[in-house]
Write a protein that holds these residues in place. Structure first.
Motif, PDB file in Angstrom:
ATOM      1  N   LEU A 183       0.890   1.443 -12.462  1.00 51.77           N
ATOM      2  CA  LEU A 183       1.170   2.736 -11.835  1.00 51.77           C
ATOM      3  C   LEU A 183       2.569   3.232 -12.198  1.00 51.77           C
ATOM      4  O   LEU A 183       2.769   4.430 -12.426  1.00 51.77           O
ATOM      5  CB  LEU A 183       1.008   2.637 -10.317  1.00 51.77           C
ATOM      6  N   VAL A 184       3.531   2.321 -12.251  1.00 53.60           N
ATOM      7  CA  VAL A 184       4.890   2.697 -12.661  1.00 53.60           C
ATOM      8  C   VAL A 184       4.873   3.231 -14.091  1.00 53.60           C
ATOM      9  O   VAL A 184       5.501   4.260 -14.406  1.00 53.60           O
ATOM     10  CB  VAL A 184       5.842   1.492 -12.539  1.00 53.60           C
ATOM     11  N   ILE A 185       4.145   2.542 -14.971  1.00 57.89           N
ATOM     12  CA  ILE A 185       4.042   2.987 -16.369  1.00 57.89           C
ATOM     13  C   ILE A 185       3.395   4.364 -16.449  1.00 57.89           C
ATOM     14  O   ILE A 185       3.835   5.232 -17.224  1.00 57.89           O
ATOM     15  CB  ILE A 185       3.234   1.961 -17.190  1.00 57.89           C
ATOM     16  N   LEU A 186       2.350   4.587 -15.626  1.00 56.11           N
ATOM     17  CA  LEU A 186       1.655   5.873 -15.637  1.00 56.11           C
ATOM     18  C   LEU A 186       2.492   6.986 -15.010  1.00 56.11           C
ATOM     19  O   LEU A 186       2.171   8.165 -15.183  1.00 56.11           O
ATOM     20  CB  LEU A 186       0.312   5.751 -14.899  1.00 56.11           C
ATOM     21  N   CYS A 187       3.532   6.633 -14.282  1.00 56.91           N
ATOM     22  CA  CYS A 187       4.479   7.645 -13.782  1.00 56.91           C
ATOM     23  C   CYS A 187       5.408   8.121 -14.897  1.00 56.91           C
ATOM     24  O   CYS A 187       5.893   9.263 -14.869  1.00 56.91           O
ATOM     25  CB  CYS A 187       5.327   7.074 -12.642  1.00 56.91           C
TER      26      CYS A 187
ATOM     27  N   VAL B 259       0.837  -1.204   0.000  1.00 52.92           N
ATOM     28  CA  VAL B 259       0.000   0.000   0.000  1.00 52.92           C
ATOM     29  C   VAL B 259       0.868   1.249   0.000  1.00 52.92           C
ATOM     30  O   VAL B 259       0.575   2.229  -0.696  1.00 52.92           O
ATOM     31  CB  VAL B 259      -0.957  -0.005   1.215  1.00 52.92           C
ATOM     32  N   LEU B 260       1.958   1.240   0.767  1.00 57.59           N
ATOM     33  CA  LEU B 260       2.857   2.395   0.814  1.00 57.59           C
ATOM     34  C   LEU B 260       3.513   2.621  -0.543  1.00 57.59           C
ATOM     35  O   LEU B 260       3.634   3.778  -1.003  1.00 57.59           O
ATOM     36  CB  LEU B 260       3.922   2.174   1.891  1.00 57.59           C
ATOM     37  N   VAL B 261       3.923   1.537  -1.205  1.00 55.81           N
ATOM     38  CA  VAL B 261       4.484   1.654  -2.563  1.00 55.81           C
ATOM     39  C   VAL B 261       3.436   2.222  -3.515  1.00 55.81           C
ATOM     40  O   VAL B 261       3.725   3.111  -4.328  1.00 55.81           O
ATOM     41  CB  VAL B 261       4.988   0.285  -3.054  1.00 55.81           C
ATOM     42  N   GLY B 262       2.204   1.723  -3.402  1.00 58.08           N
ATOM     43  CA  GLY B 262       1.119   2.231  -4.241  1.00 58.08           C
ATOM     44  C   GLY B 262       0.850   3.703  -3.999  1.00 58.08           C
ATOM     45  O   GLY B 262       0.569   4.452  -4.945  1.00 58.08           O
ATOM     46  N   LEU B 263       0.948   4.134  -2.737  1.00 54.58           N
ATOM     47  CA  LEU B 263       0.732   5.543  -2.400  1.00 54.58           C
ATOM     48  C   LEU B 263       1.789   6.429  -3.051  1.00 54.58           C
ATOM     49  O   LEU B 263       1.467   7.479  -3.630  1.00 54.58           O
ATOM     50  CB  LEU B 263       0.754   5.717  -0.880  1.00 54.58           C
TER      51      LEU B 263
ATOM     52  N   LEU C  25       3.542   5.747  -5.714  1.00 58.78           N
ATOM     53  CA  LEU C  25       3.331   5.731  -7.169  1.00 58.78           C
ATOM     54  C   LEU C  25       2.112   6.563  -7.559  1.00 58.78           C
ATOM     55  O   LEU C  25       2.110   7.194  -8.630  1.00 58.78           O
ATOM     56  CB  LEU C  25       3.165   4.284  -7.646  1.00 58.78           C
ATOM     57  N   LEU C  26       1.076   6.590  -6.713  1.00 58.86           N
ATOM     58  CA  LEU C  26      -0.087   7.432  -6.989  1.00 58.86           C
ATOM     59  C   LEU C  26       0.317   8.902  -7.023  1.00 58.86           C
ATOM     60  O   LEU C  26      -0.113   9.651  -7.904  1.00 58.86           O
ATOM     61  CB  LEU C  26      -1.170   7.211  -5.924  1.00 58.86           C
ATOM     62  N   ILE C  27       1.145   9.319  -6.075  1.00 60.80           N
ATOM     63  CA  ILE C  27       1.626  10.705  -6.034  1.00 60.80           C
ATOM     64  C   ILE C  27       2.442  11.026  -7.283  1.00 60.80           C
ATOM     65  O   ILE C  27       2.200  12.035  -7.958  1.00 60.80           O
ATOM     66  CB  ILE C  27       2.473  10.936  -4.760  1.00 60.80           C
TER      67      ILE C  27
END
Length: 392
Positions: free
Chosen positions: A364-368, A272-276, A278-280
């Motif tokens: 999410l990595v791709i969208l970054c 979840v922390l990794v996802g957070l 990546l969301l930012i």
């Protein structure tokens, strides 16, 4: 090291601007904490209770009063109005004073005693899906219980045992098992989505604002000159303070849900922390892309806020993604919030192994990377020019 010095200089400038700019301070500091407090307070009970309902009793018998008493014991509804006619009750619904009106007809008790089939009319506002659904559910449950009592009592008078009477009334029993959110707590599901959605809106708007103000007031080329034409150093210096800050805000947001509100959490906190993070980063990447393709500061804010807000509709909270047309299913994949929300549900309420969240993390990595890559040359040209095409 030489590349980091200009970035650190810009980062210090952004930290100073965070506290000196009222708009940035509101977007980055005030509104995130207001939203956390608001949503955790709004849905603190988890399920709506004591929804006002009107009852029109045209029978005025002991049986009708017993029905009203049992209806009032349902936790979802509260009998607060007793209009003299069905028309008066419907008017209360239209005025929004009650969520439903229940009408007990004349001779209800007498017809029930004589063995005739009787009906109780329930009218509820279906435009309000949540409250209307809860009113209907409570009404159906209470009337079902009363019907069972009448049927079983009639069988008992015929000499049938209690156990057999229950079997005769309901030969098939439904055994429902809720696989996700078994607590049927609206707060567990809605707060998870709303808090994360508003969080990403503030990340998006803050990023657009911190870049847009410089480009609105012809400071883009000055920033580029500080880093000797290194756009990456400019982006790193401007974004880094907000990334760290929003990571802290995001952790506080998660703390408010899973510690303060005691939401269920069965999965991996690291995922979840990794996802957070990546969301930012993904929202910051999209924000820079919107700045690059916009002709003005106002246009960038409009596109960014619209993109962040509409992501709620494509996340599956209000309507399941698999029920959407194929084109919209594909379109939903470009929103970072869709994948973060899926990851958050998988790791909190569903308790899936981390392996099942790898897909969301990879996307999410791709969208970054992709949005910033697509807008890189336009953004670089915009900073070299130093200002938007239109200063609004």
């Amino acid at each position: 090291m030489s590349k980091m010095k200009p970035s650190l200089r810009i980062a210090k400038r952004e930290i100073a601007l965070l506290f000196n700019s009222k708009s940035t301070f509101i977007f980055a500091v005030i509104l995130p904490f207001v939203s956390i407090l608001f949503f955790n307070t709004l849905l603190s009970e988890g399920v709506a209770r004591n929804l006002p309902v009107a009852v029109v009793d045209l029978d005025h018998s002991s049986i009708s009063r017993n029905v009203i008493s049992q209806l009032n014991t349902a936790p979802e509804i509260e009998i607060g109005f007793f209009p003299i006619s069905q028309q008066k009750g419907e008017e209360l619904v239209r005025l929004g004073k009650v969520y439903g009106v229940i009408t007990i007809p004349q001779n209800f008790g007498a017809n029930l005693k004589s063995g005739k089939q009787v009906s109780i009319i329930n009218q509820y506002n279906s435009n309000l899906l949540l409250s209307g659904g809860l009113e209907y559910k409570a009404f159906r449950k209470v009337i079902g219980t009363i019907s069972a009592e009448v049927n079983i009592e009639k069988q008992r008078k015929q000499g049938i045992s209690m156990q057999q009477a229950i079997v005769n009334y309901q030969p098939i029993v439904a055994n429902n098992n809720v696989l996700s959110n078994p607590y049927t707590n609206y707060s567990y599901y809605l707060n998870t989505g709303f808090l994360a959605m508003f969080f990403q809106i503030f990340v998006m708007l803050t990023t657009i604002y911190c870049f847009g103000t410089d480009l609105k007031y012809s400071k883009g080329n000055k920033l580029l000159s500080i880093t000797k034409g290194n756009l990456l150093a400019v982006i790193t210096g401007k974004v880094l303070p907000y990334t760290v800050w929003f990571l802290l805000v995001g952790i506080i947001m998660l703390f408010s849900m899973y510690v303060w509100q005691d939401f269920p959490f069965f999965g991996s906190k690291i995922a979840v922390l990794v996802g957070l993070i990546l969301l930012i980063l993904a929202n910051q990447s999209f924000a820079l892309f919107f700045v690059a393709i916009s002709n003005s500061f106002r246009e960038a804010l409009t596109i960014g806020s619209g993109f962040a807000a509409v992501s709620l509709s494509f996340s599956g909270i209000t309507y399941p993604i698999f029920g959407m047309p194929k084109v919209l299913q594909w379109l939903s994949q470009i929103f970072p919030f869709t994948h973060f929300f899926e990851l958050l549900l998988d790791q909190s309420q569903r308790g899936f192994p981390v392996f099942y969240s790898f897909k969301a993390i990879v996307i999410l990595v791709i969208l970054c990377i992709l949005p910033l890559s697509f807008g890189w040359f336009k953004l670089n040209n915009l900073f070299e020019k130093g200002v938007f095409n239109h200063r609004i």
